[in-house]
Design a protein around this motif. Structure first.
Motif, short mmCIF file in Angstrom:
data_model
loop_
_atom_site.label_atom_id
_atom_site.label_comp_id
_atom_site.label_asym_id
_atom_site.label_seq_id
_atom_site.Cartn_x
_atom_site.Cartn_y
_atom_site.Cartn_z
N LEU A 101 42.02 76.18 21.59
CA LEU A 101 43.03 76.91 20.99
C LEU A 101 43.30 78.00 21.66
CD1 LEU A 101 45.11 75.86 18.85
CD2 LEU A 101 43.29 76.67 17.05
N GLY A 102 44.25 78.48 21.97
CA GLY A 102 44.56 80.02 22.23
C GLY A 102 45.14 80.56 21.04
N ARG A 103 45.85 81.95 21.51
CA ARG A 103 46.66 82.47 20.75
C ARG A 103 47.93 81.93 20.42
NH1 ARG A 103 47.83 87.43 23.60
NH2 ARG A 103 49.78 86.47 24.27
N ASP A 104 48.55 81.38 21.26
CA ASP A 104 49.93 80.68 21.24
C ASP A 104 49.89 79.44 21.78
OD1 ASP A 104 49.47 81.77 23.75
OD2 ASP A 104 51.55 82.68 23.54
N TRP A 105 48.84 78.58 22.01
CA TRP A 105 48.84 77.36 22.60
C TRP A 105 47.72 76.42 22.12
CZ3 TRP A 105 44.33 76.59 25.35
CH2 TRP A 105 43.63 77.87 25.51
N LEU A 106 47.91 75.19 22.24
CA LEU A 106 46.88 74.32 22.14
C LEU A 106 46.36 73.58 23.24
CD1 LEU A 106 47.55 71.01 21.21
CD2 LEU A 106 48.60 72.13 19.35
N ALA A 107 45.09 72.76 23.32
CA ALA A 107 45.02 72.04 24.61
C ALA A 107 44.07 70.91 24.04
CB ALA A 107 44.16 72.91 25.65
N GLY A 108 44.22 69.70 24.65
CA GLY A 108 43.66 68.58 24.30
C GLY A 108 43.63 67.49 25.45
N ASP A 109 43.07 66.47 25.18
CA ASP A 109 43.10 65.04 25.75
C ASP A 109 44.35 64.28 25.14
OD1 ASP A 109 40.99 66.14 27.24
OD2 ASP A 109 39.51 65.42 25.66
N LEU A 110 45.07 63.62 25.96
CA LEU A 110 46.16 62.60 25.57
C LEU A 110 45.40 61.46 25.26
CD1 LEU A 110 49.03 62.90 28.04
CD2 LEU A 110 48.94 63.60 25.42
N VAL A 111 45.11 60.88 24.16
CA VAL A 111 44.60 59.85 23.48
C VAL A 111 44.92 58.36 24.56
CG1 VAL A 111 43.74 58.50 21.72
CG2 VAL A 111 43.69 60.85 21.53
N ASP A 112 46.34 58.35 24.41
CA ASP A 112 46.87 57.07 25.06
C ASP A 112 46.58 56.97 26.54
OD1 ASP A 112 47.65 56.59 22.79
OD2 ASP A 112 49.37 57.38 22.61
N LEU A 113 46.70 58.15 27.42
CA LEU A 113 46.38 57.93 28.89
C LEU A 113 44.93 58.62 29.26
CD1 LEU A 113 49.77 59.78 29.66
CD2 LEU A 113 49.20 57.45 29.67
N ALA B 256 42.26 60.25 31.03
CA ALA B 256 41.88 61.34 31.78
C ALA B 256 43.07 62.47 31.90
CB ALA B 256 41.25 61.06 33.17
N ALA B 257 44.17 62.22 30.98
CA ALA B 257 45.12 63.20 30.95
C ALA B 257 45.05 64.40 30.13
CB ALA B 257 46.44 62.67 30.74
N GLN B 258 45.12 65.64 30.52
CA GLN B 258 44.74 66.74 29.40
C GLN B 258 46.32 67.56 29.42
OE1 GLN B 258 41.68 68.98 31.69
NE2 GLN B 258 40.13 68.02 30.15
N VAL B 259 46.50 68.06 28.29
CA VAL B 259 47.60 68.77 27.96
C VAL B 259 47.54 70.14 27.52
CG1 VAL B 259 49.11 66.78 27.73
CG2 VAL B 259 47.94 67.75 25.87
N VAL B 260 48.57 70.94 27.72
CA VAL B 260 48.50 72.30 27.17
C VAL B 260 49.97 72.44 26.37
CG1 VAL B 260 48.66 74.71 27.46
CG2 VAL B 260 47.09 73.32 28.92
N VAL B 261 49.96 72.63 25.23
CA VAL B 261 51.20 72.74 24.37
C VAL B 261 51.36 74.19 23.87
CG1 VAL B 261 52.58 71.78 22.66
CG2 VAL B 261 51.09 70.30 23.95
N PRO B 262 52.30 74.89 24.25
CA PRO B 262 52.85 76.06 23.44
C PRO B 262 52.92 75.87 21.77
CG PRO B 262 54.06 75.68 25.34
CD PRO B 262 53.37 74.66 25.07
N LEU C 253 57.73 72.63 26.86
CA LEU C 253 57.33 72.05 25.87
C LEU C 253 55.70 71.66 25.86
CD1 LEU C 253 60.35 69.78 25.05
CD2 LEU C 253 59.89 71.84 24.09
N LEU C 254 55.38 71.04 27.18
CA LEU C 254 53.97 70.59 27.33
C LEU C 254 53.80 70.66 28.92
CD1 LEU C 254 52.97 67.61 25.67
CD2 LEU C 254 52.68 67.25 28.28
N VAL C 255 52.52 70.91 29.24
CA VAL C 255 52.11 70.87 30.60
C VAL C 255 50.99 69.89 30.60
CG1 VAL C 255 50.86 72.40 32.25
CG2 VAL C 255 52.55 73.39 30.76
N ARG C 256 51.24 68.97 31.34
CA ARG C 256 50.11 67.75 31.61
C ARG C 256 49.34 68.03 32.89
NH1 ARG C 256 53.43 63.82 32.21
NH2 ARG C 256 54.03 63.74 30.07
N LEU C 257 48.10 68.13 32.82
CA LEU C 257 47.20 68.25 33.96
C LEU C 257 46.90 66.81 34.58
CD1 LEU C 257 45.00 70.82 32.66
CD2 LEU C 257 46.90 71.26 33.65
#
Length: 194
Positions: free
Chosen positions: A74-86, A88-94, A190-194
């Motif tokens: 968790l950052g100042r204005d974003w959260l990051a995590g793993d997509l449960v349904d996919l 090895a996909a990670q996401v960053v969401v403002p 809206l979302l950044v998917r790695l």
């Protein structure tokens, strides 16, 4: 004898009033504390859960898309995590792109618990810092906007936007593979998917 009874009665009434006043004061302090809660603070409580399954939440972005995410940081204005349904996909969401979060009743209750304020470094890191790190690493990613998804590599990060070199998902970023460069304002991400 009657005076003793009268004084005991008055002492009991005074004690009752003092106790009631103390309870009212505690309830008012709790209402004030709850009124100062921020979304980031409530997410920080979930992030401290030891069991990864207890950090799973469903988030809905402003375009209506739902994602099951296991919260990782968790950052100042974003959260990051793993997509449960996919896998090895990670996401960053403002955080400003989050329309709502779906929690179960127990999770929602836990996020209301008072916690000691911690001054961790991630609380000061904004979205631009995170995107600059991805830019330095030349990480291929997908940027989800309300209009659609863009796949590419971040070339530059400004104060309020990023330059995305758009290329096919299965090709590395090479000058010959870049189809176009998109300047994407942060408020459209809206979302950044790695």
């Amino acid at each position: 004898m009657r005076w003793d009874h009268l004084f005991d009665d008055l002492a009991g009434q005074l004690e009752h009033e003092l106790h009631a006043e103390e309870l009212d004061l505690q309830q008012e302090e709790e209402r004030l504390r709850l009124g100062r809660l921020e979304l980031r603070g409530r997410l920080a409580v979930l992030l401290r859960e030891r069991e990864p399954e207890r950090r799973i939440l469903i988030l809905r972005t402003h375009d209506g898309a739902l994602s099951r995410v296991r919260l990782r940081s968790l950052g100042r204005d974003w959260l990051a995590g793993d997509l449960v349904d996919l896998s090895a996909a990670q996401v960053v969401v403002p955080l400003r792109a989050v329309e709502s979060l779906v929690l179960d009743v127990e999770q929602a209750q836990r996020t209301l618990e008072p916690t000691a304020a911690r001054d961790d470094l991630s609380a000061r890191l904004g979205l631009s810092f995170l995107l600059r790190d991805l830019c330095r690493r030349r990480t291929p990613l997908t940027v989800q906007t309300a209009v659609g998804d863009l796949h590419g590599t971040v070339d530059r990060v400004g104060r309020d936007h990023l330059d995305l070199a758009v290329h096919d998902r299965d090709t590395p970023r090479r000058a010959t593979a870049v189809q176009q460069v998109r300047l994407v304002p942060f408020d459209q991400v809206l979302l950044v998917r790695l």
